[in-house]
Design an enzyme around this catalytic site. Structure first.
Site, short mmCIF file in Angstrom:
data_model
loop_
_atom_site.label_atom_id
_atom_site.label_comp_id
_atom_site.label_asym_id
_atom_site.label_seq_id
_atom_site.Cartn_x
_atom_site.Cartn_y
_atom_site.Cartn_z
N HIS A 12 -2.14 5.26 2.38
CA HIS A 12 -3.15 6.14 3.16
C HIS A 12 -4.53 6.19 2.39
O HIS A 12 -5.21 7.27 2.14
CB HIS A 12 -2.49 7.25 3.57
CG HIS A 12 -2.02 8.15 2.71
ND1 HIS A 12 -1.01 8.81 2.32
CD2 HIS A 12 -2.44 8.32 1.19
CE1 HIS A 12 -0.91 9.57 1.17
NE2 HIS A 12 -1.72 9.30 0.37
N HIS A 59 -3.83 16.46 0.54
CA HIS A 59 -4.85 16.25 -0.57
C HIS A 59 -5.87 17.57 -0.65
O HIS A 59 -7.04 17.25 -0.63
CB HIS A 59 -5.64 15.00 -0.57
CG HIS A 59 -4.47 13.73 -0.27
ND1 HIS A 59 -3.99 13.36 0.90
CD2 HIS A 59 -4.33 12.76 -1.20
CE1 HIS A 59 -3.38 12.47 0.61
NE2 HIS A 59 -3.51 12.08 -0.74
N HIS A 196 -0.91 3.10 -7.77
CA HIS A 196 -2.46 3.41 -8.21
C HIS A 196 -2.28 4.62 -9.21
O HIS A 196 -1.54 5.42 -9.17
CB HIS A 196 -3.21 3.53 -6.97
CG HIS A 196 -2.64 4.92 -6.03
ND1 HIS A 196 -1.52 5.09 -5.53
CD2 HIS A 196 -3.57 5.95 -5.71
CE1 HIS A 196 -1.42 6.00 -4.84
NE2 HIS A 196 -2.69 6.67 -4.96
N GLU A 243 3.73 8.86 -4.89
CA GLU A 243 3.51 9.16 -3.35
C GLU A 243 4.75 8.12 -2.80
O GLU A 243 5.13 8.47 -1.54
CB GLU A 243 2.14 8.55 -2.94
CG GLU A 243 1.16 9.59 -3.15
CD GLU A 243 -0.17 9.29 -2.58
OE1 GLU A 243 -1.15 10.10 -2.50
OE2 GLU A 243 -0.46 8.07 -2.47
FE LIG Z 1 -2.61 10.20 -1.15
#
Ligand SMILES: [Fe+2]
Length: 318
Positions: A12, A59, A196, A243
């Protein structure tokens, strides 16, 4: 009776949303990403789910360090796009499915998963970017193709839930959906990742070998994934790679054996690995598809078209 017919895993990355919103999809850098979802959008057009459950993380849009629910289920009638610092994304308000969401809340909480019930919630790129990747770009004055039940998971502040807990919550969601009396065809999204890290000395970390192994096991052997401790995600996939536990909620909500319909992997988008997979339940998906076939001499046409579309889909491995 409602059924979960398929699960969708998708990164995402917020920059994907920005590229879409600013009409950069034809630029070579972004075309590489968006072209990987063209077949997925065709699959989604063929599949036409009645409802989507979207597992994502907030977030700092609706929640903040002041309030961090581990699992928060959206039971509202609508979920406006959040202001993420540059204004809300130009996407439609996400319409909810309060009846199904309330049913899931009751079933899952009575199964001893203590969800936070949200009757008001804004949603950010964590939800809307995967929806755009699967449903395409949709004008903000229009509508998403189906209502959505959002499930926000804390993967931002320690301690996030374990992979095992996420998988078992998926199991409970499967049971909840299957006890809902209306005849709904439901898809469930797991979003986030893949590898990431956005800050610190390892910023920009991408681990393609880890990511591809995760996708392989998600498809064929999810029991291997549910044993992975948080520290392994952090070390191998970067701080934000955690995530990926959200994909295990999606996988837990599917049958043990699934068909891998499609896979796409590319690096990077912004500083993140982009992963995507579609996993379909076998018999149930087929039976439900058959139920929707049109009457008359061409009654098997819709099912055959869907089967043909699935057959044409290629497995793309980056
Ligand atoms: Fe995220």
């Amino acid at each position: 009776m409602a059924k979960i017919i398929a699960g969708i895993g998708s990164s995402h990355v917020p920059a994907i949303g920005a590229a879409l919103d600013n009409n950069k999809t034809e630029e070579p850098y972004w075309k590489r990403v968006f072209s990987g979802f063209e077949k997925s959008q065709e699959w989604m057009r063929q599949t036409k789910p009645d409802v989507a459950i979207v597992v994502y993380n907030d977030h700092a849009s609706t929640f903040s360090v002041e309030m961090i629910p581990t699992f928060a289920l959206g039971c509202a009638a609508e979920f406006p796009p959040a202001d993420e610092g540059w204004g809300p994304r130009p996407v439609p308000v996400v319409e909810g499915h309060p009846a199904l969401a309330s049913h899931i809340a009751q079933s899952v909480i009575l199964d001893e998963f203590d969800l936070t019930i949200c009757n008001k919630m804004e949603v950010d790129h964590g939800m809307t970017v995967p929806m755009n990747l699967l449903f395409g770009k949709i004008d903000k004055t229009s509508h998403w193709p189906c209502p959505v039940v959002p499930l926000a998971v804390n993967v931002v502040m320690y301690p996030p839930p374990t992979g095992h807990r996420c998988y078992m919550l998926g199991r409970a969601i499967k049971k909840a959906v299957e006890s809902y009396p209306d005849d709904l065809r439901v898809v469930i999204f797991g979003t986030g990742g893949l590898s990431h890290q956005i800050s610190g000395p390892r910023a920009g970390l991408i681990n393609s070998k880890w990511d591809k192994n995760f996708l392989d096991n998600l498809s064929k052997n999810p029991q291997k994934l549910i044993k992975i401790p948080h520290v392994d995600y952090m070390r191998e996939a970067g701080a934000e790679g955690i995530e990926m536990v959200m994909w295990l909620i999606m996988r837990g909500a599917l049958d043990d054996k699934v068909d891998e319909v499609y896979r796409f992997y590319t690096v990077p988008a912004s500083n993140t690995a982009v992963g995507h997979i579609i996993l379909a339940n076998r018999e149930r998906g087929a039976k439900i598809a058959a139920r929707h076939k049109p009457a008359g001499k061409h009654k098997s046409t819709a099912r055959h078209k869907r089967a043909a579309a699935r057959a044409k889909v290629e497995r793309v491995r980056g």
